[in-house]
Design a protein around this motif. Structure first.
Motif, PDB file in Angstrom:
ATOM      1  N   PHE A 171      -7.068  -0.969   2.884  1.00  0.00           N
ATOM      2  CA  PHE A 171      -6.123  -0.827   3.990  1.00  0.00           C
ATOM      3  C   PHE A 171      -6.863  -0.604   5.300  1.00  0.00           C
ATOM      4  O   PHE A 171      -6.528  -1.229   6.327  1.00  0.00           O
ATOM      5  CB  PHE A 171      -5.160   0.331   3.712  1.00  0.00           C
ATOM      6  CG  PHE A 171      -3.999   0.392   4.675  1.00  0.00           C
ATOM      7  CD1 PHE A 171      -3.064  -0.625   4.747  1.00  0.00           C
ATOM      8  CD2 PHE A 171      -3.832   1.492   5.506  1.00  0.00           C
ATOM      9  CE1 PHE A 171      -1.983  -0.571   5.628  1.00  0.00           C
ATOM     10  CE2 PHE A 171      -2.763   1.566   6.390  1.00  0.00           C
ATOM     11  CZ  PHE A 171      -1.834   0.532   6.450  1.00  0.00           C
ATOM     12  N   TYR A 229       3.150  -1.143   4.147  1.00  0.00           N
ATOM     13  CA  TYR A 229       2.745   0.236   3.863  1.00  0.00           C
ATOM     14  C   TYR A 229       4.004   1.082   3.710  1.00  0.00           C
ATOM     15  O   TYR A 229       4.871   1.073   4.590  1.00  0.00           O
ATOM     16  CB  TYR A 229       1.867   0.825   4.979  1.00  0.00           C
ATOM     17  CG  TYR A 229       1.625   2.302   4.728  1.00  0.00           C
ATOM     18  CD1 TYR A 229       0.713   2.713   3.771  1.00  0.00           C
ATOM     19  CD2 TYR A 229       2.365   3.281   5.396  1.00  0.00           C
ATOM     20  CE1 TYR A 229       0.530   4.062   3.484  1.00  0.00           C
ATOM     21  CE2 TYR A 229       2.186   4.628   5.119  1.00  0.00           C
ATOM     22  CZ  TYR A 229       1.269   5.009   4.162  1.00  0.00           C
ATOM     23  OH  TYR A 229       1.114   6.339   3.872  1.00  0.00           O
ATOM     24  N   VAL A 267       0.861  -1.187   0.000  1.00  0.00           N
ATOM     25  CA  VAL A 267       0.000   0.000   0.000  1.00  0.00           C
ATOM     26  C   VAL A 267       0.896   1.235   0.000  1.00  0.00           C
ATOM     27  O   VAL A 267       1.736   1.395   0.886  1.00  0.00           O
ATOM     28  CB  VAL A 267      -0.938   0.004   1.215  1.00  0.00           C
ATOM     29  CG1 VAL A 267      -1.792   1.262   1.227  1.00  0.00           C
ATOM     30  CG2 VAL A 267      -1.828  -1.246   1.203  1.00  0.00           C
TER      31      VAL A 267
END
Length: 237
Positions: free
Chosen positions: A105, A190, A95
């Motif tokens: 997410f 992330y 992400v």
């Protein structure tokens, strides 16, 4: 390994500044450098049927890279649920940047994923806080970006399984800019940098981190657990 780079592809179509930086779209730029190392790299965008994430595509995807910003609400809930299930089954998920506010997410994190932000053309320095992590392979002590959008704490996410990068910004804020999570059999990374009006995805260190992240998130050889009522392996006396 089969990789899909997903992008809502709206800024590129509506903002000439963005299309000048990323003429093939952010997804195209990311797919291009991933394609230098990996053989099977495809792209998918929001306005394709099923957002380009059909059952067949998702079934074959080992790692999904996700970029979104202005059209999070347009992503269909049923597609989000399918992506979630594939992550739980073992598909890796990367992400990027404003994807922190994506439905997928937030669903996987279970929190608001909110943060502070500011667009002021300020310097970002991403410090490596876990130099032993495979995602940092080939990176020095830090990555410095001349201009980026600021994201600042508090970042409303669960405590990461691993914290890989922490950013400092010229205006004084800090941010957990590289974090990993596990959900089911799937691994999630992330990674913060990548505002659409900056050429961040042409930076060689940023590209290296994303390539490393893809390799780390791939999960092709782990055993598949069996749940439910189980017969004994040994004789019960």
């Amino acid at each position: 390994m089969k990789i899909v780079v997903w992008n809502e592809n709206r800024h590129e179509n509506e903002n000439p500044e963005v299309s000048a930086i990323y003429p093939e779209g952010i997804h195209g730029a990311i797919a291009n450098f991933l394609g230098e190392e990996f053989e099977h790299v495809k792209t998918a965008t929001l306005d394709e049927p099923e957002h380009g994430l059909t059952d067949e595509v998702l079934k074959e995807t080992d790692v999904l890279v996700w970029w979104g910003h202005m059209a999070h609400d347009e992503v269909k809930d049923e597609i989000v649920e399918k992506v979630k299930q594939r992550v739980l089954e073992g598909m890796g998920l990367i992400v990027l940047h404003s994807g922190h506010f994506s439905k997928i997410f937030k669903t996987l994190m279970g929190t608001t994923c909110d943060l502070k932000w500011r667009e002021a053309d300020e310097k970002e320095r991403l410090w490596v806080v876990d130099p032993t992590h495979p995602i940092t392979e080939g990176i020095g002590e830090f990555i410095e970006l001349e201009k980026e959008e600021m994201y600042g704490e508090h970042f409303d996410i669960p405590t990461p399984d691993e914290l890989v990068f922490v950013s400092w910004f010229e205006g004084g804020e800090v941010f957990r800019s590289g974090a990993t999570f596990k959900r089911g059999r799937g691994k999630i990374f992330y990674f913060r940098p990548g505002h659409e009006t900056y050429p961040t995805y042409y930076n060689k260190d940023i590209q290296k981190v994303i390539r490393n992240g893809v390799k780390w998130a791939a999960n092709t050889n782990t055993p598949t657990p069996v749940y439910g009522n189980a017969q004994p392996l040994e004789e019960i006396k």
